[in-house]
Motif scaffolding. Structure first.
Motif, PDB file in Angstrom:
ATOM      1  N   THR A  54      -2.442  -4.368 -18.992  1.00  0.00           N
ATOM      2  CA  THR A  54      -2.643  -2.940 -19.233  1.00  0.00           C
ATOM      3  C   THR A  54      -1.536  -2.091 -18.599  1.00  0.00           C
ATOM      4  O   THR A  54      -1.545  -0.866 -18.750  1.00  0.00           O
ATOM      5  CB  THR A  54      -3.996  -2.464 -18.661  1.00  0.00           C
ATOM      6  N   ILE A  55      -0.612  -2.719 -17.907  1.00  0.00           N
ATOM      7  CA  ILE A  55       0.453  -2.013 -17.192  1.00  0.00           C
ATOM      8  C   ILE A  55       1.781  -2.705 -17.460  1.00  0.00           C
ATOM      9  O   ILE A  55       1.826  -3.802 -18.020  1.00  0.00           O
ATOM     10  CB  ILE A  55       0.171  -1.960 -15.672  1.00  0.00           C
ATOM     11  N   GLU A  56       2.862  -2.062 -17.060  1.00  0.00           N
ATOM     12  CA  GLU A  56       4.186  -2.611 -17.361  1.00  0.00           C
ATOM     13  C   GLU A  56       5.105  -2.442 -16.151  1.00  0.00           C
ATOM     14  O   GLU A  56       5.242  -1.354 -15.606  1.00  0.00           O
ATOM     15  CB  GLU A  56       4.788  -1.889 -18.574  1.00  0.00           C
ATOM     16  N   GLY A  57       5.715  -3.549 -15.728  1.00  0.00           N
ATOM     17  CA  GLY A  57       6.670  -3.490 -14.631  1.00  0.00           C
ATOM     18  C   GLY A  57       8.042  -3.073 -15.136  1.00  0.00           C
ATOM     19  O   GLY A  57       8.272  -2.976 -16.346  1.00  0.00           O
ATOM     20  N   PRO A  58       8.953  -2.811 -14.211  1.00  0.00           N
ATOM     21  CA  PRO A  58       8.802  -2.963 -12.756  1.00  0.00           C
ATOM     22  C   PRO A  58       7.914  -1.874 -12.162  1.00  0.00           C
ATOM     23  O   PRO A  58       7.789  -0.778 -12.706  1.00  0.00           O
ATOM     24  CB  PRO A  58      10.245  -2.852 -12.249  1.00  0.00           C
ATOM     25  N   PHE A  59       7.322  -2.214 -11.001  1.00  0.00           N
ATOM     26  CA  PHE A  59       6.428  -1.309 -10.312  1.00  0.00           C
ATOM     27  C   PHE A  59       7.152  -0.666  -9.136  1.00  0.00           C
ATOM     28  O   PHE A  59       8.132  -1.212  -8.618  1.00  0.00           O
ATOM     29  CB  PHE A  59       5.194  -2.074  -9.830  1.00  0.00           C
ATOM     30  N   SER A  60       6.667   0.484  -8.730  1.00  0.00           N
ATOM     31  CA  SER A  60       7.279   1.150  -7.577  1.00  0.00           C
ATOM     32  C   SER A  60       6.199   1.514  -6.577  1.00  0.00           C
ATOM     33  O   SER A  60       5.113   1.978  -6.951  1.00  0.00           O
ATOM     34  CB  SER A  60       8.041   2.404  -8.007  1.00  0.00           C
ATOM     35  N   TYR A  61       6.515   1.288  -5.315  1.00  0.00           N
ATOM     36  CA  TYR A  61       5.612   1.640  -4.223  1.00  0.00           C
ATOM     37  C   TYR A  61       6.243   2.802  -3.475  1.00  0.00           C
ATOM     38  O   TYR A  61       7.316   2.654  -2.891  1.00  0.00           O
ATOM     39  CB  TYR A  61       5.391   0.437  -3.315  1.00  0.00           C
ATOM     40  N   GLU A  62       5.590   3.957  -3.537  1.00  0.00           N
ATOM     41  CA  GLU A  62       6.164   5.185  -2.994  1.00  0.00           C
ATOM     42  C   GLU A  62       5.160   5.884  -2.076  1.00  0.00           C
ATOM     43  O   GLU A  62       3.981   5.506  -2.015  1.00  0.00           O
ATOM     44  CB  GLU A  62       6.542   6.132  -4.143  1.00  0.00           C
ATOM     45  N   ALA A  63       5.617   6.919  -1.399  1.00  0.00           N
ATOM     46  CA  ALA A  63       4.730   7.790  -0.619  1.00  0.00           C
ATOM     47  C   ALA A  63       5.095   9.223  -0.955  1.00  0.00           C
ATOM     48  O   ALA A  63       6.253   9.636  -0.824  1.00  0.00           O
ATOM     49  CB  ALA A  63       4.893   7.525   0.878  1.00  0.00           C
ATOM     50  N   LEU A  64       4.102   9.994  -1.424  1.00  0.00           N
ATOM     51  CA  LEU A  64       4.349  11.345  -1.916  1.00  0.00           C
ATOM     52  C   LEU A  64       3.399  12.339  -1.248  1.00  0.00           C
ATOM     53  O   LEU A  64       2.307  11.958  -0.788  1.00  0.00           O
ATOM     54  CB  LEU A  64       4.137  11.395  -3.431  1.00  0.00           C
ATOM     55  N   PRO A  65       3.758  13.613  -1.232  1.00  0.00           N
ATOM     56  CA  PRO A  65       2.810  14.641  -0.770  1.00  0.00           C
ATOM     57  C   PRO A  65       1.531  14.544  -1.591  1.00  0.00           C
ATOM     58  O   PRO A  65       1.587  14.351  -2.822  1.00  0.00           O
ATOM     59  CB  PRO A  65       3.557  15.952  -1.031  1.00  0.00           C
ATOM     60  N   PRO A  66       0.374  14.640  -0.967  1.00  0.00           N
ATOM     61  CA  PRO A  66      -0.905  14.422  -1.658  1.00  0.00           C
ATOM     62  C   PRO A  66      -1.069  15.214  -2.954  1.00  0.00           C
ATOM     63  O   PRO A  66      -1.570  14.677  -3.946  1.00  0.00           O
ATOM     64  CB  PRO A  66      -1.939  14.846  -0.618  1.00  0.00           C
ATOM     65  N   GLN A  67      -0.639  16.458  -2.969  1.00  0.00           N
ATOM     66  CA  GLN A  67      -0.840  17.302  -4.153  1.00  0.00           C
ATOM     67  C   GLN A  67      -0.023  16.831  -5.358  1.00  0.00           C
ATOM     68  O   GLN A  67      -0.295  17.245  -6.492  1.00  0.00           O
ATOM     69  CB  GLN A  67      -0.519  18.771  -3.842  1.00  0.00           C
ATOM     70  N   GLU A  68       0.976  15.965  -5.120  1.00  0.00           N
ATOM     71  CA  GLU A  68       1.792  15.456  -6.222  1.00  0.00           C
ATOM     72  C   GLU A  68       1.211  14.190  -6.858  1.00  0.00           C
ATOM     73  O   GLU A  68       1.727  13.711  -7.868  1.00  0.00           O
ATOM     74  CB  GLU A  68       3.216  15.173  -5.733  1.00  0.00           C
ATOM     75  N   ILE A  69       0.159  13.662  -6.268  1.00  0.00           N
ATOM     76  CA  ILE A  69      -0.468  12.432  -6.781  1.00  0.00           C
ATOM     77  C   ILE A  69      -1.683  12.812  -7.614  1.00  0.00           C
ATOM     78  O   ILE A  69      -2.591  13.499  -7.144  1.00  0.00           O
ATOM     79  CB  ILE A  69      -0.893  11.506  -5.629  1.00  0.00           C
ATOM     80  N   LYS A  70      -1.713  12.373  -8.876  1.00  0.00           N
ATOM     81  CA  LYS A  70      -2.821  12.689  -9.772  1.00  0.00           C
ATOM     82  C   LYS A  70      -3.078  11.505 -10.698  1.00  0.00           C
ATOM     83  O   LYS A  70      -2.163  10.996 -11.348  1.00  0.00           O
ATOM     84  CB  LYS A  70      -2.498  13.940 -10.594  1.00  0.00           C
TER      85      LYS A  70
END
Length: 368
Positions: free
Chosen positions: A167-183
């Motif tokens: 159901t998903i497609e790589g490559p994947f990215s592991y990031e850290a973002l300000p909470p309001q930017e994550i939806k």
């Protein structure tokens, strides 16, 4: 000590033998476990809510087995059955093997430097060609929960994410973002929420509330995306609904984010070794590449085997029992530690598999 609940008949089928409750209690004792309770869902509900209030509850008999805290390989029915069959000398320990991607295209996850602010490590692997049914699915989820509570220290050290790879497609990215930017749409929901909205919603939810403090006050939250910016998870809180595992899932992408890389590697090895028996090629695990912020590429899972030579006489002295060298080698093998007595009459070569992360040196072997 963690308690593992297993369906009695399912366990007996896996063992290829039935036991009375007393006989199974004795088997557990011999192995170093304890049969804590024999019960059923109906019996538990009647005990908690009263007779007559458990209508529709299952009458399937369950064994609740107390497991030593460091035996992560016994925290699910698959591992318990495998361990007992090896102990009973009905089969040999399997060889767990990392293999290249069948398609030739290795799944890749890239760690962004921003994650250093909150949860810097991540490991990953793929279970390819898995066949699930209701029981296996339940065991898979239960093992994650047990590891989260035990080795992962309630997700503070490690958080496990499992996803339907198709159901998903790589490559994947592991990031850290300000909470309001994550939806994204979280597991079990039908609409999107921002990260702050999720934290507010889960603040009154008993299952997830205990984990919110891990990231709540951080300036950034960890998040894993696929190539198309589909959210796989916001660790250590919740996975995305888009990539949820179902009974129809055949290929599973597993990621573990962590503050402790060693624990993350052990957790990943446990997850894939326990359920790789259901893969098209049993006990093989497809490798994934994890790109570090400095560009270094690491491959997981490790699934390391190592050999050590120990002294039978020294071990006998430490445990206060005189055991002949060859017999000691046989007993070690029964505990999933393939062993061979060497020609000098005292030395034993012991192979420690990836499932026995509790074995650190000869001292630990003395107390098996």
């Amino acid at each position: 000590m963690p308690i593992v609940s297993v369906r009695r008949d399912e366990l007996f089928q896996a063992l290829g033998q039935t036991y009375t409750d007393d006989e199974f209690d004795e088997l557990c004792f011999q192995y170093g476990l304890e049969l804590d309770e024999v019960t059923s869902e109906k019996e538990q509900m009647e005990r908690e809510k009263g007779v007559g209030k458990a209508e529709g509850a299952s009458e399937i008999v369950e064994y609740k087995v107390e497991i030593p805290a460091n035996r992560y390989d016994l925290l699910c029915m698959e591992g318990l059955a495998r361990g007992l069959k090896i102990f009973l000398e009905k089969e040999k320990a399997p060889r767990y093997k990392p293999v290249p991607a069948v398609s030739g295209q290795t799944q890749r996850l890239v760690i962004d430097s921003s994650t250093a602010q909150v949860r810097p490590h991540c490991v990953a692997a793929v279970l390819r060609g898995v066949t699930l049914d209701e029981s296996r699915y339940k065991n898979f989820i239960d093992l994650q929960d047990k590891l989260h509570e035990n080795l992962c220290r309630r997700r503070t050290l490690v958080a496990i994410g499992t996803h339907d790879l198709d159901t998903i497609e790589g490559p994947f990215s592991y990031e850290a973002l300000p909470p309001q930017e994550i939806k994204f749409t979280p597991l079990g929901q039908t609409k999107e929420f921002t990260a702050p909205e999720l934290m507010e919603m889960y603040s009154v939810e008993s299952h997830l509330k205990p984990y919110l403090h891990i990231i709540r006050d951080k300036p950034v939250y960890p998040v894993i995306y696929d190539k198309n910016r589909v959210v796989l998870s916001m660790p250590p809180i919740i996975n995305g609904e888009h990539s949820k595992i179902t009974l129809a899932t055949r290929n599973i992408f597993i990621e573990s984010t962590a503050t402790d890389l060693t624990k993350a590697r052990i957790v990943l090895d446990m997850m894939v070794s326990m359920f790789s028996e259901y893969c098209t090629q049993p006990f093989t695990v497809e490798m994934a590449e994890v790109v570090q912020p400095d560009g270094t590429v690491l491959t997981y899972p490790d699934l390391p085997y190592r050999k050590e030579v120990v002294s039978a006489s020294q071990i006998s002295k430490q445990i206060g029992a005189s055991i002949p060298t060859k017999e000691m080698a046989r007993l070690l093998t029964k505990m999933c530690l393939e062993s061979e007595a060497l020609p000098d009459g005292d030395s034993i070569e012991v192979e420690v598999p990836p499932t026995r992360a509790d074995i650190l040196s000869q001292i630990e072997k003395s107390y098996l």
